[in-house]
Enzyme design. Structure first.
Site, mmCIF file in Angstrom:
data_model
loop_
_atom_site.group_PDB
_atom_site.id
_atom_site.type_symbol
_atom_site.label_atom_id
_atom_site.label_comp_id
_atom_site.label_asym_id
_atom_site.label_seq_id
_atom_site.Cartn_x
_atom_site.Cartn_y
_atom_site.Cartn_z
ATOM 1 N N ALA A 42 -9.990 -10.261 3.744
ATOM 2 C CA ALA A 42 -9.563 -11.198 4.791
ATOM 3 C C ALA A 42 -8.064 -11.464 4.712
ATOM 4 C CB ALA A 42 -10.343 -12.514 4.677
ATOM 5 N N GLU B 152 8.544 -0.609 11.662
ATOM 6 C CA GLU B 152 7.479 -1.631 11.605
ATOM 7 C C GLU B 152 8.029 -2.909 10.971
ATOM 8 O OE1 GLU B 152 5.703 -2.805 8.799
ATOM 9 O OE2 GLU B 152 6.407 -1.508 7.189
ATOM 10 N N THR B 153 7.411 -4.015 11.322
ATOM 11 C CA THR B 153 7.939 -5.320 10.907
ATOM 12 C C THR B 153 7.171 -5.960 9.762
ATOM 13 O OG1 THR B 153 6.569 -6.403 12.589
ATOM 14 C CG2 THR B 153 8.813 -5.796 13.225
ATOM 15 N N GLN C 249 6.413 -8.887 3.878
ATOM 16 C CA GLN C 249 6.014 -8.590 2.500
ATOM 17 C C GLN C 249 7.187 -8.734 1.550
ATOM 18 O OE1 GLN C 249 4.551 -4.683 3.484
ATOM 19 N NE2 GLN C 249 2.396 -5.329 3.386
ATOM 20 N N GLU D 246 -3.808 -10.163 5.221
ATOM 21 C CA GLU D 246 -2.945 -9.934 6.381
ATOM 22 C C GLU D 246 -3.234 -8.593 7.053
ATOM 23 O OE1 GLU D 246 1.845 -9.835 7.493
ATOM 24 O OE2 GLU D 246 1.187 -10.008 5.415
ATOM 25 N N MET D 247 -3.434 -7.530 6.249
ATOM 26 C CA MET D 247 -3.687 -6.223 6.839
ATOM 27 C C MET D 247 -4.991 -6.212 7.625
ATOM 28 S SD MET D 247 -2.779 -3.177 7.512
ATOM 29 C CE MET D 247 -1.405 -2.791 6.433
ATOM 30 N N ILE D 248 -6.039 -6.792 7.057
ATOM 31 C CA ILE D 248 -7.319 -6.865 7.764
ATOM 32 C C ILE D 248 -7.167 -7.669 9.048
ATOM 33 C CG2 ILE D 248 -9.627 -7.882 7.674
ATOM 34 C CD1 ILE D 248 -9.472 -5.237 6.237
ATOM 35 N N CYS E 282 0.820 -1.211 0.000
ATOM 36 C CA CYS E 282 0.000 0.000 0.000
ATOM 37 C C CYS E 282 0.854 1.262 0.000
ATOM 38 C CB CYS E 282 -0.947 0.007 1.193
ATOM 39 S SG CYS E 282 -0.131 -0.063 2.807
ATOM 40 N N ASN E 283 2.096 1.153 0.455
ATOM 41 C CA ASN E 283 2.949 2.339 0.567
ATOM 42 C C ASN E 283 4.062 2.416 -0.463
ATOM 43 O OD1 ASN E 283 1.705 3.682 2.699
ATOM 44 N ND2 ASN E 283 2.726 2.404 4.222
#
Length: 416
Positions: A186, A110-111, A116, A188-190, A50-51
């Protein structure tokens, strides 16, 4: 071997640009194969989150890589080039290490990005585009990340995007315990965000997913329920908080659907967090009076919390990264001489075989073995020493001095 990295991230490009250049997970293998098939690169890894969207490849041609990226996404090169960073071997290796350590993330330290990155490398390996260069680069990156985690506090006091998602909602609703939360997707982020919301004991929790069984498997972990994406229009009015993160290429929630939900809710506000790239929620939804719509870029101010406390640790991490970057460049330089070393050995082997063949013929004719052995050794010596001797005799001026010094070092000679 020529390491080249190009890409864009949350620091160089806004969301509206990042979503145009994103690679949905299901398209990455085809994109990797295209990079190789078009001779843009001989090795390739694509990291798309997303980034950020980044391509790491073994390639000599920056223009070819830029043209490929523009053509693949059907965009003019001039439209995307201002947002891209182009990195050579040294800068590319350092960048890869910083990414793996979370130093280039919106959330410092952040890990999630490490996982990813490992997934991206695994996809490249399965697709057959991970070669010696990129495998060495990323195995080093994973090792650097482990070292940074164990020797520094770069991840301490980190406010994750998942935690920030809860904090945003807390600014709108008096208590999370009184709201109903809907998760769309559904992945990993969710799962991460749902974990943080579930810890606040919301009034209800539901997962909407294309595959209901997968959504239900996630929802049941938190005592929630699941619905199909096709049932969203009917169920949307029930929820106060909507968090979405899917791989859809088109918006899932349009302005019309949300307007209808607001009418049913009698203008009761809805907090919506779109963590997807490309976006799952139409941008026009933000125009509605009773909707608080946020994207990944809107989380920046919240995840800044605790950042100052991690800056000193980040400096320590940078020192570790510089050390490992230099080691990678040394390895890369050593790999550059491999073809020459191989050619030199092949030359020596040919000379040896010819000398043996000549010796075998003389022995077959019954000549004295000692004389044959003497001739064999002379032939071998003359053949191997002829190229450097000829080069030295032909050299002139400064070139001759350099040649003398080089040959003396190669053969450990001390003429004086």
């Amino acid at each position: 071997m020529h390491l080249l990295a190009l890409g864009l991230n949350h620091q160089t490009a806004p969301l509206v640009v990042r979503e145009k250049l994103a690679f949905p997970a299901e398209t990455v293998p085809d994109a990797l194969e295209s990079l190789i098939a078009t001779h843009t690169a001989t090795e390739a890894v694509i990291l798309s989150t997303c980034n950020r969207t980044e391509i790491y490849c073994n390639s000599r041609d920056i223009d070819a890589a830029l043209n490929w990226m523009a053509h693949y996404h059907q965009l003019p090169r001039s439209e995307i080039e201002p947002y891209l960073y182009l990195l050579d071997a040294e800068a590319g290796a350092r960048h890869a290490y910083r990414v793996a350590c979370g130093l280039d993330s919106m959330v410092l330290g952040e890990t999630q990005i490490l996982g990813q990155l490992k997934d991206a490398v695994r996809v490249a390996e399965n697709t057959g585009t991970l070669g010696t260069l990129l495998n060495h680069l990323f195995q080093n990156a994973f090792s650097v990340a482990k070292t940074v985690r164990s020797q520094t506090a770069v991840g301490a006091s980190s406010v994750s995007m998942a935690a920030a998602a809860v904090r945003l909602a807390e600014q709108i609703f008096p208590s999370i315990q009184e709201v109903k939360v809907l998760f769309i997707g559904a992945g990993e982020m969710i799962e991460l965000v749902a974990t943080h919301y579930a810890a606040q004991n919301p009034a209800a929790l539901c997962v909407a997913n294309r595959t209901v069984a997968r959504g239900l498997a996630l929802a049941e972990r938190f005592g929630g329920s699941a619905i199909a994406l096709s049932d969203l229009p009917e169920h949307l009015p029930q929820y106060d908080v909507v968090v979405t993160s899917t791989a859809s290429q088109l918006p899932i929630l349009g302005k019309g659907m949300v307007e209808r939900a607001l009418r049913v809710r009698r203008r009761k506000p809805i907090f919506m967090l779109d963590l997807a790239v490309p976006r799952d929620i139409e941008a026009e939804v933000a125009e509605l009076d009773d909707v608080f719509l946020y994207t990944v870029d809107d989380l920046a101010s919240i995840v800044e919390a605790g950042r100052d406390a991690r800056r000193q640790a980040a400096e320590q991490a940078e020192a570790i990264i510089v050390e490992h970057t230099h080691a990678f460049l040394d390895w890369l330089a050593a790999r550059e001489v491999v073809p020459v070393v191989r050619a030199l050995r092949d030359h020596g082997e040919r000379v040896r075989r010819h000398a043996i063949a000549a010796a075998e013929k003389r022995l077959a004719r019954g000549e004295d073995p000692r004389a044959v052995l003497e001739a064999f050794s002379q032939q071998l010596t003359n053949k191997l020493l002829h190229p450097p001797t000829a080069a030295l005799n032909q050299a002139r001026g400064e070139s001759r001095e350099q040649m003398l010094s080089l040959i003396s070092r190669l053969y450990d000679l001390h003429p004086d």
